[in-house]
Design a protein around this motif. Structure first.
Motif, short mmCIF file in Angstrom:
data_model
loop_
_atom_site.label_atom_id
_atom_site.label_comp_id
_atom_site.label_asym_id
_atom_site.label_seq_id
_atom_site.Cartn_x
_atom_site.Cartn_y
_atom_site.Cartn_z
N MET A 11 5.72 -17.91 11.51
CA MET A 11 4.87 -18.73 10.09
C MET A 11 3.60 -17.94 10.28
N TYR A 12 3.08 -17.56 11.37
CA TYR A 12 1.80 -16.98 11.77
C TYR A 12 2.16 -15.40 10.70
N GLN A 13 1.51 -15.29 9.74
CA GLN A 13 1.64 -14.09 8.75
C GLN A 13 1.23 -12.80 9.51
N PRO A 14 0.07 -12.69 10.22
CA PRO A 14 -0.20 -11.44 10.80
C PRO A 14 0.91 -11.11 11.78
N LEU A 15 1.48 -11.95 12.50
CA LEU A 15 2.55 -11.87 13.44
C LEU A 15 3.80 -11.49 12.85
N LEU A 16 4.09 -11.99 11.93
CA LEU A 16 5.54 -11.57 11.30
C LEU A 16 4.98 -10.10 10.50
N ARG A 17 3.90 -9.80 10.07
CA ARG A 17 3.64 -8.59 9.39
C ARG A 17 3.60 -7.32 10.61
N ALA A 18 3.45 -7.66 11.64
CA ALA A 18 3.27 -6.85 12.87
C ALA A 18 4.85 -6.55 13.38
N LEU A 19 5.72 -7.64 13.24
CA LEU A 19 7.11 -7.26 13.59
C LEU A 19 7.87 -6.51 12.40
N VAL A 20 7.48 -6.96 11.12
CA VAL A 20 8.34 -6.47 10.09
C VAL A 20 7.70 -5.13 9.56
N GLU A 21 6.44 -4.90 9.86
CA GLU A 21 5.63 -3.65 9.54
C GLU A 21 5.37 -3.59 8.09
N ARG A 22 5.46 -4.58 7.41
CA ARG A 22 4.86 -4.62 5.93
C ARG A 22 4.74 -6.06 5.54
N ASP A 23 3.85 -6.00 4.46
CA ASP A 23 3.44 -7.47 3.93
C ASP A 23 4.78 -8.15 3.42
N GLN A 69 15.97 -6.14 14.92
CA GLN A 69 15.84 -5.88 16.20
C GLN A 69 14.41 -6.03 16.78
N ARG A 70 13.40 -5.92 16.19
CA ARG A 70 11.97 -6.19 16.77
C ARG A 70 11.91 -7.78 16.70
N ILE A 71 12.47 -8.27 15.52
CA ILE A 71 12.31 -9.87 15.71
C ILE A 71 13.21 -10.46 16.81
N ASP A 72 14.49 -9.90 16.90
CA ASP A 72 15.37 -10.46 17.99
C ASP A 72 14.50 -10.17 19.32
N ARG A 73 13.92 -9.26 19.52
CA ARG A 73 13.31 -8.89 20.66
C ARG A 73 12.17 -9.94 20.92
N TYR A 74 11.30 -9.95 19.92
CA TYR A 74 10.09 -11.03 20.00
C TYR A 74 10.83 -12.35 20.57
N GLU A 75 11.96 -12.89 19.91
CA GLU A 75 12.24 -14.31 19.90
C GLU A 75 12.80 -14.26 21.49
N GLY A 76 13.38 -13.21 21.96
CA GLY A 76 13.96 -13.25 23.50
C GLY A 76 15.36 -13.98 23.55
N ALA A 124 -0.02 -18.11 18.30
CA ALA A 124 0.66 -17.23 17.71
C ALA A 124 -0.20 -16.17 17.46
N GLN A 125 -1.76 -16.34 17.45
CA GLN A 125 -2.52 -15.32 17.29
C GLN A 125 -2.61 -14.36 18.55
N THR A 126 -2.57 -15.31 19.54
CA THR A 126 -2.56 -14.49 21.12
C THR A 126 -1.46 -13.67 21.12
N GLN A 127 -0.04 -14.22 20.59
CA GLN A 127 0.99 -13.40 20.70
C GLN A 127 1.00 -11.94 19.89
N CYS A 128 0.41 -12.25 18.58
CA CYS A 128 0.35 -11.31 17.75
C CYS A 128 -0.73 -9.98 18.31
N ASP A 129 -1.96 -10.49 19.06
CA ASP A 129 -2.85 -9.36 19.61
C ASP A 129 -1.93 -8.88 20.55
#
Length: 135
Positions: A11-23, A69-76, A124-129
């Protein structure tokens, strides 16, 4: 493209944006007959089927195929992606993928309900960083 129901760190938009690579925009959604619980000794949640409960979250439409695939990898390994139906503010229902804890990891759950709050956002911000540093 398909939809994603987020209820935790995604739900933290910067993290989702980093995984999806777009807004992407999101809208409020509810997942019925699931409960959102804290994971023991962790700052993030997991959801499990629980009749009569509901999870508040966000629906993100049109996730690009290459992002899954990036989201799956992040979720673990603790989570599996499943198709669910969520209810939007206008009462309409829509299919979306979400991440549900695998049964073999249920022992890691606390019985305390979990909500996205400022502490969750800091985590979430720490994870995004960390994610952005690896890219």
């Amino acid at each position: 493209m398909s939809n994603l129901f987020c209820y935790g760190t995604l739900m933290y938009q910067p993290l989702l944006r980093a995984l999806v690579e777009r807004d992407l925009s999101s809208e409020e959604a509810i997942l019925e007959d699931y409960a959102c619980l804290g994971v023991k000794a962790a700052a993030y949640p997991a959801i499990v089927a629980e009749k009569g409960s509901q999870v508040s979250g966000a629906l993100v439409r049109n996730i690009p195929p290459g992002a899954w695939q990036r989201i799956d990898r992040y979720e673990g390994e603790y989570y599996r992606r499943e198709l669910v139906q969520v209810t939007l503010a206008d009462g309409s229902a829509i299919d979306a993928s979400t991440y549900i804890i695998r049964p073999r990891y249920h022992s890691r759950l606390s019985r305390r309900p979990w909500q996205y709050d400022p502490d969750a956002e800091r985590y979430a911000q720490t994870q995004c960083d960390a994610l952005l540093q690896r890219q």
